[in-house]
Enzyme design. Structure first.
Site, PDB file in Angstrom:
ATOM      1  N   ARG A 126      63.104  25.887  42.385  1.00 60.85           N
ATOM      2  CA  ARG A 126      62.312  25.806  43.355  1.00 60.85           C
ATOM      3  C   ARG A 126      61.880  26.815  44.273  1.00 60.85           C
ATOM      4  NH1 ARG A 126      66.558  21.934  43.579  1.00 60.85           N
ATOM      5  NH2 ARG A 126      65.966  20.151  43.044  1.00 60.85           N
ATOM      6  N   LYS A 148      47.443  33.797  45.036  1.00 60.33           N
ATOM      7  CA  LYS A 148      47.302  32.946  44.195  1.00 60.33           C
ATOM      8  C   LYS A 148      47.850  33.155  42.787  1.00 60.33           C
ATOM      9  CE  LYS A 148      42.225  31.361  45.559  1.00 60.33           C
ATOM     10  NZ  LYS A 148      41.155  31.252  45.152  1.00 60.33           N
ATOM     11  N   GLU A 190      34.673  43.289  39.788  1.00 62.36           N
ATOM     12  CA  GLU A 190      35.769  42.692  41.226  1.00 62.36           C
ATOM     13  C   GLU A 190      35.274  43.693  42.242  1.00 62.36           C
ATOM     14  OE1 GLU A 190      36.921  39.715  41.512  1.00 62.36           O
ATOM     15  OE2 GLU A 190      37.821  38.980  39.839  1.00 62.36           O
ATOM     16  N   LYS A 232      40.266  42.173  51.399  1.00 56.55           N
ATOM     17  CA  LYS A 232      41.078  40.965  50.899  1.00 56.55           C
ATOM     18  C   LYS A 232      41.977  40.752  51.944  1.00 56.55           C
ATOM     19  CE  LYS A 232      42.553  38.303  47.152  1.00 56.55           C
ATOM     20  NZ  LYS A 232      42.823  38.078  45.788  1.00 56.55           N
ATOM     21  N   GLU A 242      42.257  28.909  51.292  1.00 57.23           N
ATOM     22  CA  GLU A 242      40.829  28.943  50.783  1.00 57.23           C
ATOM     23  C   GLU A 242      40.387  27.355  51.156  1.00 57.23           C
ATOM     24  OE1 GLU A 242      39.846  30.140  46.715  1.00 57.23           O
ATOM     25  OE2 GLU A 242      38.542  28.501  46.614  1.00 57.23           O
ATOM     26  N   ARG A 246      37.808  32.100  52.427  1.00 61.48           N
ATOM     27  CA  ARG A 246      38.314  32.578  51.228  1.00 61.48           C
ATOM     28  C   ARG A 246      37.383  32.306  49.952  1.00 61.48           C
ATOM     29  NH1 ARG A 246      44.648  33.390  49.187  1.00 61.48           N
ATOM     30  NH2 ARG A 246      43.827  34.526  47.178  1.00 61.48           N
ATOM     31  N   ASN A 250      35.301  33.764  45.646  1.00 62.08           N
ATOM     32  CA  ASN A 250      34.727  33.478  44.173  1.00 62.08           C
ATOM     33  C   ASN A 250      33.400  33.801  44.031  1.00 62.08           C
ATOM     34  OD1 ASN A 250      37.483  32.479  44.318  1.00 62.08           O
ATOM     35  ND2 ASN A 250      36.809  30.540  45.215  1.00 62.08           N
ATOM     36  N   HIS A 253      32.172  33.389  40.432  1.00 65.94           N
ATOM     37  CA  HIS A 253      33.324  33.134  39.643  1.00 65.94           C
ATOM     38  C   HIS A 253      33.083  31.648  38.991  1.00 65.94           C
ATOM     39  CE1 HIS A 253      35.543  36.382  41.094  1.00 65.94           C
ATOM     40  NE2 HIS A 253      36.682  35.998  40.410  1.00 65.94           N
ATOM     41  N   HIS A 257      33.564  31.509  35.006  1.00 63.76           N
ATOM     42  CA  HIS A 257      34.844  31.013  34.616  1.00 63.76           C
ATOM     43  C   HIS A 257      33.962  29.877  33.330  1.00 63.76           C
ATOM     44  CE1 HIS A 257      37.678  30.862  37.985  1.00 63.76           C
ATOM     45  NE2 HIS A 257      37.648  31.979  37.460  1.00 63.76           N
ATOM     46  N   HIS A 271      37.589  38.918  32.114  1.00 63.92           N
ATOM     47  CA  HIS A 271      37.527  38.411  33.188  1.00 63.92           C
ATOM     48  C   HIS A 271      36.455  38.973  34.262  1.00 63.92           C
ATOM     49  CE1 HIS A 271      37.891  35.844  36.702  1.00 63.92           C
ATOM     50  NE2 HIS A 271      38.486  36.853  37.547  1.00 63.92           N
TER      51      HIS A 271
HETATM   52  N1  GLY Z   1      40.560  36.220  43.380  1.00 59.81           N
HETATM   53  C1  GLY Z   1      40.011  35.282  44.560  1.00 59.81           C
HETATM   54  C2  GLY Z   1      40.995  34.922  45.552  1.00 59.81           C
HETATM   55  O1  GLY Z   1      42.237  35.582  45.509  1.00 59.81           O
HETATM   56  O2  GLY Z   1      41.171  34.188  46.324  1.00 59.81           O
END
Ligand code: GLY
Length: 295
Positions: A126, A148, A190, A232, A242, A246, A250, A253, A257, A271
């Site tokens: 948990r 994330k 990035e 960040k 997000e 946030r 992306n 992205h 993706h 990536h």
């Molecule tokens: N890599 C995007 C984020 O952490 O929101």
């Protein structure tokens, strides 16, 4: 920044706030630096074979020198490990090691290891705390910070996961020296994203110093990593889950993706490479829609 002393960036999340320590020579000091975050003086390091071969013994020795007992789980490298099967295998190995709820996992690797070990930490018994020790440029500037965690499924990338913040991030710039050039360039995708997100001065700095970053020049790398982490940390502190700002992270992205899905989430397109192409496509699309001037 004085890379030797390092820079500490705070991710301000109230009771779950944590520090990102960026600098050189940090893995050799891991015993001293991680000890305050490992009160039970025991941990399981989750890594992949490439990272274990290059740096595993050094990290284990540093932790043991700090009086911390270490077990190491070495996973196969590559995005395919970030799957239900990979997660099941990792959880079984953590259970076999009798990792307790008060123990903490150390995720030692790039984005794949961080995402998988972080998600395992989120659900193991948990939820247990974990520490990120990112070893790629991409993981140091982005994926190790912000909580994330996820695995991929047949339907797409990162579709099953959790927001689970690390309790500490240790980013040793020295490990970037052993990264293949392609990995460093992919991570730069990035870095560039952060330049485009709203810091024109940083974008200008990248235009002048991007070559030095990609050449692995210590001062340039230190500045690039620290600036991305600062941006960040600020965005995550404002919008952890997000629901707004946030989503800026992306950038590129959606295209990335889709490209990764088409190319099988693997060596064909890393990536960070997909993010670089995705940013270019996003701008071209935005220009076509008339929402971004082409220049
Ligand atoms: N890599 C995007 C984020 O952490 O929101």
């Amino acid at each position: 920044m004085n890379a030797e002393a390092g820079r500490r960036v705070q991710v301000d999340l109230g009771g779950r706030a944590y520090e990102v320590h960026i600098g050189t020579g940090l893995i050799d000091r891991a015993g001293e630096l991680l000890a305050p975050h490992l009160p039970r003086r025991r941990t399981v390091v989750v890594t992949d074979r490439h990272v274990a071969d290059h740096h595993g013994e050094r990290l284990a020795a540093a932790l043991e020198a700090g009086g911390i007992a270490v077990d190491m789980i070495v996973l196969p490298p590559g995005e395919q490990t970030k799957s239900f099967a990979g997660l099941e295998d990792l959880i079984a190995r953590l259970l076999a090691l009798k990792l307790d709820r008060g123990d903490r996992i150390v995720a030692f690797g790039g984005g794949v290891v961080g995402d998988l070990a972080g998600f395992a930490a989120a659900i193991y018994k948990r939820g247990v705390d974990f520490i990120q020790v990112p070893t790629t440029l991409l993981a140091q500037v982005d994926s190790s910070v912000g909580g994330k965690t996820a695995i991929d499924t047949a339907a797409g990338k990162n579709l099953v996961g959790a927001f689970h913040q690390p309790c500490f991030v240790l980013a040793d710039l020295d490990v970037l020296a052993t990264l293949p050039g392609r990995e460093l360039r992919a991570g730069y995708g990035e870095v560039l994203k952060y330049g485009l997100l709203g810091d024109a001065a940083f974008f200008g700095w990248l235009e002048a110093n991007g070559g030095a970053v990609l050449a692995g020049e210590a001062g340039a790398l230190a500045h690039a990593v620290a600036r991305c982490v600062e941006m960040k940390a600020q965005i995550v502190a404002e919008d952890e889950r997000e629901s707004g700002r946030r989503a800026l992270l992306n950038l590129g992205h959606t295209f990335a993706h889709a490209l990764e899905s088409e190319t099988g989430f693997g060596e064909a397109l890393l990536h960070g490479e997909a993010v670089a192409v995705g940013c270019a496509l996003a701008f071209r699309f935005s220009a076509e829609l008339g929402v971004c001037p082409p220049d």
